[in-house]
Design an enzyme around this catalytic site. Sequence first.
Site, PDB file in Angstrom:
ATOM      1  N   ASP A 118       0.439  -0.932   0.569  1.00 46.37           N
ATOM      2  CA  ASP A 118      -0.029  -0.029   0.079  1.00 46.37           C
ATOM      3  C   ASP A 118       0.601   1.257  -0.022  1.00 46.37           C
ATOM      4  O   ASP A 118       1.822   1.569  -0.601  1.00 46.37           O
ATOM      5  CB  ASP A 118      -0.940  -0.264   1.512  1.00 46.37           C
ATOM      6  CG  ASP A 118      -2.406   1.068   1.221  1.00 46.37           C
ATOM      7  OD1 ASP A 118      -3.355   0.683   0.507  1.00 46.37           O
ATOM      8  OD2 ASP A 118      -1.815   1.966   1.926  1.00 46.37           O
ATOM      9  N   TRP A 119       0.521   1.860   0.779  1.00 51.62           N
ATOM     10  CA  TRP A 119       1.567   3.442   0.946  1.00 51.62           C
ATOM     11  C   TRP A 119       2.736   2.775   1.008  1.00 51.62           C
ATOM     12  O   TRP A 119       3.814   3.648   1.193  1.00 51.62           O
ATOM     13  CB  TRP A 119       0.801   4.390   1.845  1.00 51.62           C
ATOM     14  CG  TRP A 119      -0.020   5.569   1.270  1.00 51.62           C
ATOM     15  CD1 TRP A 119      -1.368   5.863   1.206  1.00 51.62           C
ATOM     16  CD2 TRP A 119       0.480   6.752   0.592  1.00 51.62           C
ATOM     17  NE1 TRP A 119      -1.329   7.210  -0.218  1.00 51.62           N
ATOM     18  CE2 TRP A 119      -0.390   7.578   0.178  1.00 51.62           C
ATOM     19  CE3 TRP A 119       2.382   7.374   0.277  1.00 51.62           C
ATOM     20  CZ2 TRP A 119       0.150   8.875  -0.552  1.00 51.62           C
ATOM     21  CZ3 TRP A 119       2.792   8.241  -0.179  1.00 51.62           C
ATOM     22  CH2 TRP A 119       1.337   9.172  -0.892  1.00 51.62           C
ATOM     23  N   TRP A 159     -13.102   6.391  -2.489  1.00 47.52           N
ATOM     24  CA  TRP A 159     -12.435   6.132  -1.965  1.00 47.52           C
ATOM     25  C   TRP A 159     -12.016   6.950  -1.380  1.00 47.52           C
ATOM     26  O   TRP A 159     -12.073   7.895   0.077  1.00 47.52           O
ATOM     27  CB  TRP A 159     -10.849   5.038  -1.306  1.00 47.52           C
ATOM     28  CG  TRP A 159     -10.055   5.033  -0.630  1.00 47.52           C
ATOM     29  CD1 TRP A 159      -8.483   4.982  -0.825  1.00 47.52           C
ATOM     30  CD2 TRP A 159     -10.252   4.470   0.819  1.00 47.52           C
ATOM     31  NE1 TRP A 159      -8.033   5.537  -0.168  1.00 47.52           N
ATOM     32  CE2 TRP A 159      -8.894   4.897   1.191  1.00 47.52           C
ATOM     33  CE3 TRP A 159     -11.357   4.523   1.568  1.00 47.52           C
ATOM     34  CZ2 TRP A 159      -8.506   5.089   2.213  1.00 47.52           C
ATOM     35  CZ3 TRP A 159     -10.969   4.599   2.867  1.00 47.52           C
ATOM     36  CH2 TRP A 159      -9.383   4.620   3.392  1.00 47.52           C
ATOM     37  N   ASP A 245      -7.267  -8.708  -4.047  1.00 50.03           N
ATOM     38  CA  ASP A 245      -6.781  -7.508  -3.760  1.00 50.03           C
ATOM     39  C   ASP A 245      -7.442  -6.189  -5.025  1.00 50.03           C
ATOM     40  O   ASP A 245      -6.440  -6.211  -6.297  1.00 50.03           O
ATOM     41  CB  ASP A 245      -5.506  -6.812  -3.830  1.00 50.03           C
ATOM     42  CG  ASP A 245      -5.645  -4.792  -3.405  1.00 50.03           C
ATOM     43  OD1 ASP A 245      -6.967  -4.857  -3.020  1.00 50.03           O
ATOM     44  OD2 ASP A 245      -5.002  -4.902  -3.151  1.00 50.03           O
TER      45      ASP A 245
END
Length: 305
Positions: A118-119, A159, A245
């Site tokens: 992710d980040w 989101w 995902d």
Amino acid sequence: MKVLRTPESRFSRLLDYPFEPHYVDVNGLRMHYVDEGPRDGKPVLMLHGEPSWSYLYRHMIPVCAAAGHRVIAPDLIGFGKSDKPADRNAYNYQSHMDWLQSLLDQLDLTDITLVCQDWGSLLGLRLAAENDARFRAIVVGNGMLPTGDQPVPRAFQLWKNFALYSPWFPIARIINSGTFRTLGPDERRAYDAPFPGKAYKAGARMFPKLVPVTPDDPASDANRRAWQVLEQWRKPFLTTFSNGDPITRGGDRYMQERIPGAAGQPHQTLTGGHFLQEDSPVAFANAINALLAGLDQAPSGSGED
């Protein structure tokens, strides 16, 4: 700048998180990190993403430390036990890069294996590219380094709007929505622990807005320069994406095609949602250990340059 610090009592008796806290000052803010395993072991840097913290890696840290690696898992500023500026404008892509760079410099880490999701990937892949001599390998699970040159799904825009404008931002529920398994009440409490009030969530609220989605984004040029390094990266580059995902699906193949170090690596597809550290933590950790065991056994000059 108003800086919030989550009371330590919020972190008492967390399930499966027995790690001693460590701290460094990064440009006037206190950053927390886990530091497990032998101090003379080669470091494995585990970077979390949105809106989690180092608790995400709790089941992986002991597995990698037991294999002889020094596992370092920081909490990004705004998350976990790290300080949390209350002003959303305190958070931008470059400030997160500067905070991580300060951690790297103060700990004087070399021979690093990056593990990111992710980040953690948006930051970690840039960090590795900008400090390529310090890194020996990269493992990416459900992550990418965007430049704003590719279209983004409508789901991401929804989101981002939710993160920025919704009056309700339930951290543990957000994380549980990205896992196959249902988190238990103690695990949900742990993910909510860093955020005793709305003001503590400024960093988590801002992360979606900081993703480059247009070519002229403030971070786009630096990310393109990072890609120029990655396109010449011949050190081991392993992908361990999950099978469930929708956010990063296909990113593993994209990086395998663009990054030379991905050739011939034992890439895996693990079972899980976006937060594969919750669904397949041991398999994820074992993939890291297997990659590094192969590197440690390889003749000098055969696996790293």
